[in-house]
Design a protein around this motif. Structure first.
Motif, short mmCIF file in Angstrom:
data_model
loop_
_atom_site.label_atom_id
_atom_site.label_comp_id
_atom_site.label_asym_id
_atom_site.label_seq_id
_atom_site.Cartn_x
_atom_site.Cartn_y
_atom_site.Cartn_z
N GLY A 4 0.78 -1.23 0.00
CA GLY A 4 0.00 0.00 0.00
C GLY A 4 0.81 1.28 0.00
O GLY A 4 0.25 2.37 -0.21
N LYS A 5 2.12 1.21 0.23
CA LYS A 5 2.98 2.39 0.19
C LYS A 5 3.49 2.57 -1.24
O LYS A 5 3.97 1.61 -1.86
N LYS A 6 3.43 3.80 -1.75
CA LYS A 6 3.70 4.04 -3.17
C LYS A 6 4.75 5.11 -3.39
O LYS A 6 4.73 6.16 -2.72
N LEU A 7 5.65 4.84 -4.33
CA LEU A 7 6.66 5.79 -4.78
C LEU A 7 6.47 6.00 -6.28
O LEU A 7 6.38 5.03 -7.04
N PHE A 8 6.43 7.27 -6.70
CA PHE A 8 6.16 7.63 -8.09
C PHE A 8 7.34 8.40 -8.67
O PHE A 8 7.80 9.38 -8.09
N GLY A 53 5.42 17.02 -19.27
CA GLY A 53 4.73 18.27 -19.08
C GLY A 53 3.48 18.04 -18.24
O GLY A 53 3.11 16.90 -17.93
N TYR A 54 2.85 19.14 -17.87
CA TYR A 54 1.62 19.05 -17.08
C TYR A 54 0.45 18.70 -17.99
O TYR A 54 0.29 19.26 -19.07
N SER A 55 -0.37 17.74 -17.56
CA SER A 55 -1.61 17.42 -18.28
C SER A 55 -2.53 16.66 -17.34
O SER A 55 -2.20 16.42 -16.17
N ALA A 56 -3.67 16.25 -17.88
CA ALA A 56 -4.67 15.55 -17.07
C ALA A 56 -4.21 14.17 -16.64
O ALA A 56 -4.88 13.52 -15.82
N HIS A 57 -3.06 13.70 -17.15
CA HIS A 57 -2.63 12.34 -16.78
C HIS A 57 -2.31 12.23 -15.29
O HIS A 57 -2.43 11.14 -14.72
N PHE A 58 -1.94 13.32 -14.64
CA PHE A 58 -1.67 13.25 -13.21
C PHE A 58 -2.95 12.91 -12.44
O PHE A 58 -2.95 12.07 -11.53
N TYR A 94 -4.75 4.88 -8.85
CA TYR A 94 -3.90 4.26 -7.82
C TYR A 94 -4.06 4.87 -6.43
O TYR A 94 -3.49 4.36 -5.47
N GLY A 95 -4.79 5.97 -6.31
CA GLY A 95 -4.94 6.61 -5.02
C GLY A 95 -3.80 7.57 -4.72
O GLY A 95 -2.95 7.84 -5.57
N GLU A 96 -3.79 8.10 -3.52
CA GLU A 96 -2.75 9.06 -3.11
C GLU A 96 -1.38 8.40 -3.16
O GLU A 96 -1.22 7.22 -2.87
N ILE A 97 -0.38 9.22 -3.48
CA ILE A 97 1.01 8.75 -3.60
C ILE A 97 1.79 9.21 -2.38
O ILE A 97 1.71 10.37 -1.98
N ASP A 98 2.59 8.33 -1.82
CA ASP A 98 3.38 8.70 -0.64
C ASP A 98 4.57 9.57 -1.03
O ASP A 98 4.77 10.64 -0.45
N VAL A 99 5.37 9.11 -1.98
CA VAL A 99 6.59 9.82 -2.37
C VAL A 99 6.55 10.08 -3.87
O VAL A 99 6.37 9.14 -4.66
N LYS A 115 2.44 12.92 -0.50
CA LYS A 115 2.71 13.21 0.90
C LYS A 115 4.08 13.83 1.09
O LYS A 115 4.34 14.48 2.11
N VAL A 116 4.96 13.62 0.12
CA VAL A 116 6.21 14.36 0.03
C VAL A 116 6.64 14.38 -1.43
O VAL A 116 6.51 13.39 -2.15
#
Length: 361
Positions: free
Chosen positions: A247-251, A257-262, A269-274, A311-312
């Motif tokens: 459940g802990k995720k690193l991205f 570039g910036y787009s809707a893919h974020f 995948y839900g919130e990302i830890d790192v 989260k960071v």
């Protein structure tokens, strides 16, 4: 030649010419997009068009000096010296940044992984062509020893551009590691028995206890062996990597570039830890619209990190060993990040590494 030496030479020759083992992760659960929606063209495209209006923009006084960044000259040859609290996270990941886009990750199950490892310059002879065309040789980062390289379990590449993928480093790392790449990457590897797993967007794999996801980015690809002859543009895919353990995720966003893919990554995948987020290579006086389409500005990265639920956020791309392609100075992007974080009152926790530093989370 003595029989034993002859036998050894033959075995060595055989090992060098061994075919690579290539797997492809692409099925009904994965996604790719082709130019003009024509898969026969073999030319990939981004999922989303250029953003007409970006959420945030710095328009003036974007690079103010700060006591948190000590520089030998204006924005050049700097070290981050500001106070920063350690993130209140327990993920099991250890992250070391070598500079530009190169990281070493120790996973919670004690694997050693490398992200976009480039230890020196561009591949020869493109490094020379780049310098002659107005570029320069970068300062080279401190790097792993031979024994450390041989301990590598896996290598991940975001895309095939020279500042992210270097064949000399593949040779130094060797064949004991598993290589993870975007689609159509394997043809650029030397022969020698390398294990390569090519992945489409939203492809999933596993290594040890780690879940591995390849996700979209807003970028492009190309490999220029003869300068100014573009015969392979967008024929290899590009993207980012999401690693998950209990459940802990690193991205790792890759160049993007910036787009809707974020927002789409967060939804899946839900919130990302790192979040390892690029913040550089967006400034070009004549091509600023194009540069920003494929590289996040610092404020774009902050917005993206907010959308990802990071989260960071650990920024990268700036620094004393960067090529400063599309940057004003070695640390201009970091100065702008710190300025815009304060101006936007962003609540995204940012942890700044100097090249060579590590963080245990």
């Amino acid at each position: 030649m003595k029989p034993a030496l002859l036998l050894g030479a033959a075995a060595s020759l055989c090992a060098c010419s061994a075919a690579n083992h290539v797997e492809r992760v692409q099925d009904d659960t994965t996604v790719v997009a082709y130019r003009n929606n024509d898969s026969d063209s073999g030319v990939f495209r981004n999922l989303h068009p250029r953003v007409a209006v970006y959420p945030e923009n710095c328009t003036e006084d974007c690079y103010p000096e700060t006591p948190a960044v000590a520089c030998q000259a204006m924005g050049e040859n700097c070290q981050f010296v500001g106070a920063q609290p350690r993130p209140k996270l327990v993920t099991g990941f250890t992250i070391q940044w070598f500079g530009h886009a190169s990281f070493m990750i120790e996973t919670p199950d004690k694997q050693q992984w490398l992200l976009d490892p480039v230890s020196k310059q561009f591949d020869w002879p493109v490094d020379v062509a780049f310098k002659l065309a107005g570029g320069f040789y970068r300062n080279e980062p401190s790097w792993l020893s031979e024994s450390q390289l041989q301990a590598t379990d896996a290598v991940f590449y975001s895309h095939i551009h020279y500042d992210h993928f270097n064949k000399d480093d593949i040779a130094a790392i060797g064949t004991q590691a598993q290589y993870f790449t975007p689609l159509n990457f394997a043809d650029y590897f030397p022969d020698g028995g390398y294990r390569i797993r090519e992945m489409a967007w939203y492809g999933r794999s596993q290594l040890g206890e780690m879940k591995i996801h390849f996700v979209p980015a807003n970028h492009f690809s190309g490999r220029i062996w003869v300068p100014f002859i573009y015969d392979d543009n967008e024929k290899t895919l590009w993207g980012g990597w999401l690693f998950e353990h209990q459940g802990k995720k690193l991205f790792f966003a890759g160049d993007t570039g910036y787009s809707a893919h974020f927002q789409e990554i967060r939804a899946k995948y839900g919130e990302i830890d790192v979040c390892l987020m690029p913040i550089a290579s967006y400034h070009h006086p004549e091509k600023s619209i194009w540069y920003r389409y494929v590289h996040t500005t610092p404020e774009d990265a902050l917005v993206a990190a907010q959308e990802l639920g990071c989260k960071v956020m650990i920024p990268w791309g700036y620094g004393n060993v960067s090529w400063k392609m599309g940057d004003i100075s070695s640390h201009s992007a970091l100065l702008r990040l710190l300025h815009m974080k304060q101006k936007l009152k962003s609540d995204v926790p940012v942890y700044v590494l100097n090249e060579g530093e590590s963080l245990v989370l």
